[in-house]
Motif scaffolding. Structure first.
Motif, short mmCIF file in Angstrom:
data_model
loop_
_atom_site.label_atom_id
_atom_site.label_comp_id
_atom_site.label_asym_id
_atom_site.label_seq_id
_atom_site.Cartn_x
_atom_site.Cartn_y
_atom_site.Cartn_z
N GLY A 204 0.72 -1.35 0.39
CA GLY A 204 -0.08 -0.04 -0.09
C GLY A 204 0.80 1.18 0.15
O GLY A 204 -0.16 2.12 0.45
N ALA A 205 2.14 1.29 -0.22
CA ALA A 205 2.96 2.17 -0.26
C ALA A 205 2.44 3.15 -1.37
O ALA A 205 2.36 3.12 -2.72
CB ALA A 205 4.43 1.21 -0.58
N GLU A 206 3.17 3.99 -1.19
CA GLU A 206 2.06 5.73 -2.35
C GLU A 206 3.00 4.91 -3.32
O GLU A 206 2.00 5.48 -4.00
CB GLU A 206 2.57 6.75 -1.38
N GLU A 207 4.05 4.97 -3.79
CA GLU A 207 5.05 5.35 -4.63
C GLU A 207 4.16 3.56 -5.94
O GLU A 207 4.22 2.93 -7.12
CB GLU A 207 6.32 4.50 -4.89
N ARG A 208 3.22 2.66 -5.05
CA ARG A 208 2.75 1.59 -5.33
C ARG A 208 1.76 1.70 -5.88
O ARG A 208 0.23 0.85 -6.14
CB ARG A 208 3.41 0.45 -4.46
N ILE A 209 0.86 2.57 -5.57
CA ILE A 209 -0.88 2.86 -5.62
C ILE A 209 -0.32 3.45 -7.45
O ILE A 209 -0.29 4.47 -7.65
CB ILE A 209 -1.05 3.57 -4.67
#
Length: 289
Positions: A281-286
């Motif tokens: 759920g990290a921002e760079e993976r959204i």
């Protein structure tokens, strides 16, 4: 004998496969015939073998969800780690199952070595060892950038190996090719093993190809037949776990860009802040539009 009792209920438990049960009884009838002491001097033998072998062994589903009479004939409880699991019917017959078992066991042993080879160098480097490319997927890049394959031999320090990566690969391919040829042909050069001394390849004639013992068991850990049957179960269970682990290491390194040791230490330091949910759920993976 306690293990023979496993098969006395075979006719009632598996009426569809009496031949398989007879084979199973023949395989294990000699288990426990040799009296030995335990590894640490205690009583020898193994306990609870009926959990792993025979018609009353543990299965991959509870009794209420799986009828033992529905098990295929070729999964008769003689193999270590036989939980009756073959939902696709890949086994087909006993010969096919034996071939699959040989392949599974070889891959399991390699996977256990691979798991240790992935974790140990990274852990040593993370704790101060002078190692380059300790993270398994970075080792090749380090070697291609002018590095040499040095070995950290605890407790003696660094063992320098000036060979470049391509030379190491050539040597390993040659050695592994010879080993595989020897394994396939059943012959090989003379060797030496602690507890056995010098030996020729004919020492393995007539022995089980998967569990030959002899030079491969210099400590005599499997001298007790019951202990050997228990060790077979432990080996295949750990080997299956290792195969899954190595696959998980590969996927995890792709997702996080780090090795398994780094992932583990971060999770232990902050279990709720660094775990599967927070990583995915990290921002760079959204995904964004």
């Amino acid at each position: 004998m306690k293990v023979q009792a496993l098969f006395k209920k075979a006719q009632a438990a598996a009426p569809k496969a009496p031949k398989a049960v007879k084979k199973a009884a023949k395989v294990v009838k000699n288990i426990g015939s040799k009296a030995t002491r335990g590894w640490l001097g205690g009583a020898g033998g193994a306990e609870g073998l009926d959990k792993w072998y025979g018609p009353d062994r543990a299965l991959f589903l509870p009794g209420g969800l799986l009828d033992r009479n529905d098990l295929p004939d070729y999964l008769d409880g003689t193999l270590a780690g036989d939980y009756g699991y073959d939902p696709l019917g890949l086994g087909k017959d006993k010969d096919t199952v034996d071939k699959y078992r040989a392949n599974e066991l070889i891959h399991a042993r390699w996977a256990m070595l691979a798991a240790a080879g992935i974790l140990i160098p990274e852990g040593l480097q993370a704790n101060g060892a002078d190692i380059r490319g300790g993270t398994w997927f970075e080792t090749g890049a380090e070697m291609l950038n002018g590095g040499t394959l040095n070995y950290f031999a605890v407790p003696w320090g660094i063992v320098n190996n000036p060979l470049p990566l391509f030379a190491v690969i050539a040597v390993e391919v040659g050695l592994m090719g010879a080993v595989e040829a020897y394994r396939r042909n059943g012959t090989g050069p003379a060797g030496y093993s602690p507890g056995v001394g010098k030996f020729d390849s004919d020492i393995f004639d007539g022995l089980d190809n998967l569990y030959p013992g002899g030079p491969f068991d210099p400590l005599g850990l499997a001298d007790d037949p019951e202990v050997l049957e228990e060790l077979k179960v432990k080996e295949i269970k750990n080997g299956r776990l290792a195969m899954i682990s190595v696959l998980a290491f590969a996927v995890q390194s792709y997702v996080t860009g780090e090795g398994p040791y780094a992932n583990f230490t971060k999770h232990v330091a902050d279990p709720f802040g660094y775990n599967l949910l927070t990583v995915l759920g990290a921002e760079e993976r959204i995904p964004t539009l």
